[in-house]
Design an enzyme around this catalytic site. Structure first.
Site, short mmCIF file in Angstrom:
data_model
loop_
_atom_site.label_atom_id
_atom_site.label_comp_id
_atom_site.label_asym_id
_atom_site.label_seq_id
_atom_site.Cartn_x
_atom_site.Cartn_y
_atom_site.Cartn_z
N HIS A 134 -5.32 6.78 -0.22
CA HIS A 134 -5.12 5.47 0.38
C HIS A 134 -4.79 4.49 -0.76
CE1 HIS A 134 -6.47 1.69 2.33
NE2 HIS A 134 -6.35 2.32 3.47
N ASP A 211 -13.62 9.17 -2.16
CA ASP A 211 -13.42 8.11 -1.16
C ASP A 211 -13.78 8.69 0.20
OD1 ASP A 211 -12.39 6.54 0.85
OD2 ASP A 211 -10.40 6.29 -0.05
N GLN A 214 -13.14 7.94 5.48
CA GLN A 214 -12.83 8.63 6.75
C GLN A 214 -13.67 9.88 6.95
OE1 GLN A 214 -10.89 7.32 8.99
NE2 GLN A 214 -9.77 5.80 7.79
N LYS A 237 -16.13 1.69 9.77
CA LYS A 237 -15.40 2.83 10.32
C LYS A 237 -16.37 3.84 10.93
CE LYS A 237 -11.73 2.39 6.86
NZ LYS A 237 -10.53 2.00 7.61
N CYS A 375 -1.26 2.57 4.90
CA CYS A 375 -1.67 2.32 3.51
C CYS A 375 -1.58 3.58 2.66
CB CYS A 375 -3.09 1.75 3.42
SG CYS A 375 -3.25 0.15 4.21
C1 LIG Z 1 -9.20 6.80 3.16
C2 LIG Z 1 -9.47 5.34 3.09
N1 LIG Z 1 -9.88 4.81 1.94
C3 LIG Z 1 -10.17 3.49 1.84
C4 LIG Z 1 -10.04 2.64 2.90
C5 LIG Z 1 -10.35 1.19 2.72
O1 LIG Z 1 -11.48 0.82 3.44
P1 LIG Z 1 -11.91 -0.70 3.58
O2 LIG Z 1 -10.69 -1.43 4.08
O3 LIG Z 1 -13.01 -0.68 4.58
O4 LIG Z 1 -12.33 -1.17 2.24
C6 LIG Z 1 -9.62 3.15 4.12
C7 LIG Z 1 -9.46 2.25 5.27
O5 LIG Z 1 -8.43 2.10 5.86
C8 LIG Z 1 -9.32 4.53 4.21
O6 LIG Z 1 -8.90 5.06 5.37
#
Ligand SMILES: Cc1ncc(COP(=O)(O)O)c(C=O)c1O
Lengths: 417, 151
Positions: A134, A211, A214, A237, A375
């Site tokens: 991401h 990370d 998800q 999430k 993203c």
């Molecule tokens: C794999 C992954 N990493 C990081 C994020 C970022 O999360 P947040 O926007 O809650 O900081 C997301 C959210 O879209 C994500 O799907």
């Protein structure tokens, strides 16, 4: 009975209709149609106990934490710290000192980049990322690489959307300082073999940040089993509030890291000559945090635990299989991301119809999906597509909703075909 | 109540499927790239000028039905127009797709471009409809950068 019977996966039962009662928003209508919410990867809906915890805090308990001698402040502090303990057990961390409250996954990763990273990644050093990160697990490392003159290496993936572990293994050099990898890809659904990847990195003496944005809502995660050095995730999430996230960090590493932001709460004593920093985890928690969010996150974990993560996982996997098979029956539909192990996410393209048109069409049918690059622009570039349509499932989705989706997609084809 | 037919009018679906003036123009006077990073809409616009008059327009690229049909329809109305007339058309079109919902859309002088009046009900799609037009305006005003709808 003395015979040893191999352990068979018990068929699990999840009463989805009663779960849906916990999420009042699912009764809403959109464009005059009953809402079908398939954008859980962006953010999930919240159950009543979570909404009530937040409500109750502001109605009856509101007070700042870690500073007052009065009763409400003491109680708020206890509740907030209880949430930290709850998180600790939820991810099986070694202690509360390893659980840092942040705004979300993004902030957790930036925190590590700007503290651990600034301290340990120097000119000529290398950071390993993967092809399916991401943007929030790419950009903080690019910023760091620019500041400190480091380089970024990217683990490649196959056309199925699986990381090529042999290549990963070959990437380590004496200059490798950190690996940052997504646990579950938000655009492909791939569940990466993070346990194995951590083991490989540790063999080279390199720490790993995972990370988990998800992952935590779809499978049990266990820090002591995974042995990663940092793990980042967001409450919103996983049925919790926005504005709350967790950075898990191994205590030895956190201990030696410089603070992230300066301010109240993160200090032990301050004079104009010198400041000594607070102990873990407060060293990384400057200023008044999202107290109501933290307390509501406690209620979130209770909610998830009460249903049971194994039950959620089994239910979602069955639903995912059903959705995948149903979608593949639509002529001209291609699924992007066909890894052997996947969770929740089905990204697809439909021949001759742009994902943005799919998204608007479905919206008018009451179906919320995400369209775009999610993203993860490098993933789109890899597959040579501008965007995908993404269905991401949660524990309250059901087969009947998939059927409505499939019917609507047939209509999409007829309209644009 | 917004509905499908209001946004995806038949003219739009037709231009999406069979875009007009959809080709490269090697001898164009002006060419410019337009890009909408949000949905990946990507087009190249070509304009041939004789002094102040647009004598030919074409485009290439990929995008959603709204952006593609908007580009296609745009190319069909520009031939023979002076640059200042094209700019004034841009402004009218821009007003049409961004006008507030509580007002009747003003389609005066827009002719068949009026089929995009439904777009204003879909804020997420306004950029799609506007991409070709923004690219045109920048090309005519001598801007050489790739035009992005994300500022
Ligand atoms: C794999 C992954 N990493 C990081 C994020 C970022 O999360 P947040 O926007 O809650 O900081 C997301 C959210 O879209 C994500 O799907």
């Amino acid at each position: 009975m003395t015979a040893v019977v191999p352990q068979v996966d018990q068929p699990v039962f999840l009463d989805v209709d009663s779960v849906r009662e916990d999420f009042p928003i699912l009764k809403e209508h959109v464009h005059g149609k009953p809402l079908i919410y398939f954008d859980n990867g962006a953010t999930s809906q919240k159950p009543i106990p979570v909404i009530e915890a937040m409500h109750r805090y502001y109605l009856q308990e509101n007070s700042n934490i870690h500073r007052g001698v009065h009763l409400l402040s003491t109680q708020a502090t206890i509740a907030y710290e209880q949430a930290r303990s709850k998180v600790k057990s939820f991810i099986n961390a070694g202690s509360e000192n390893e659980v840092v409250f942040v705004r979300g996954t993004t902030e957790a990763i930036n925190l590590v980049a700007q503290t651990y990273g600034r301290q340990n990644v120097k000119s000529g050093d290398e950071i390993i990322l993967t092809a399916m990160e991401h943007h929030s697990n790419i950009v903080p490392w690019q910023l760091l690489a620019k500041q400190n003159g480091a380089t970024i290496k990217v683990v490649p993936m196959t056309d199925q959307g699986e990381l090529i572990i042999d290549e990963y293994e070959k990437m380590f050099t004496p200059r490798t300082r950190l690996v940052a990898v997504v646990h579950v890809s938000n655009s492909l659904g791939t569940v990466n073999p993070v346990h194995h990847m951590v083991e490989i990195a540790h063999r080279h003496g390199v720490p790993v940040l995972v990370d988990g944005a998800q992952a935590v809502q779809h499978m049990p995660v266990d820090m002591r089993a995974m042995q990663c050095d940092f793990y980042a995730f967001s409450a919103h999430k996983m049925y919790g509030p926005t504005g709350v996230g967790i950075l898990y960090g191994r205590e030895e590493l956190l201990q030696d890291m410089p603070p992230y932001q300066g301010g109240g709460d993160m200090i032990r004593s301050v004079s104009f000559e010198e400041t000594t920093f607070n102990e873990l985890p407060y060293k990384f928690e400057a200023g008044t945090p999202n107290i109501s969010g933290g307390i509501a996150f406690d209620a979130t974990i209770d909610y998830v635990n009460q249903i049971g993560m194994h039950r959620i996982m089994a239910y979602e996997n069955a639903l995912m299989r059903y959705a995948t098979e149903s979608l593949l029956n639509i002529p001209g539909l291609r699924i992007i991301g066909t890894a052997k192990t996947k969770a929740s996410v089905i990204s697809f393209v439909l021949d001759g119809v742009h994902p943005h048109d799919v998204g608007t069409f479905l919206d008018l049918e009451g179906i919320a999906i995400r369209t775009g690059h999610h993203c993860t622009q490098p993933v789109m570039t890899f597959f040579g597509i501008p965007a995908t349509s993404r269905v991401s499932l949660a524990l309250y989705n059901k087969k009947e909703e998939i059927d409505v989706l499939v019917e609507a997609l047939h209509k999409v084809r007829k309209t644009f075909g | 109540m917004s509905d499908l037919k209001e946004l995806y009018q038949d003219t739009i679906l037709d231009h999406n499927k069979n875009p007009r003036n959809f080709h490269k123009m090697p001898d164009a006077t002006l060419s410019l790239e337009g890009y909408n990073p949000l949905c990946g809409d990507h087009l190249f616009l070509y304009v041939k000028l004789d002094n102040d008059v647009i004598t030919d327009v074409s485009f290439e690229g990929s995008g959603c039905a709204i952006s593609k049909s908007s580009a296609s329809l745009m190319t069909t109305v520009l031939k023979g127009k002076r640059v200042d007339e094209a700019i004034s058309l841009f402004e009218k079109f821009h007003d049409l797709i961004t006008s507030p919902m509580d007002k009747q859309p003003n389609t005066d002088g827009l002719g068949k471009l009026a089929v995009f009046s439904g777009v204003r009900e879909f804020p997420a799609r306004i950029k799609c409809a506007g991409l070709a037009w923004h690219t045109l305006k920048s090309a005519l005003e001598g801007d050489q950068r790739t035009i992005s709808t994300e500022q």
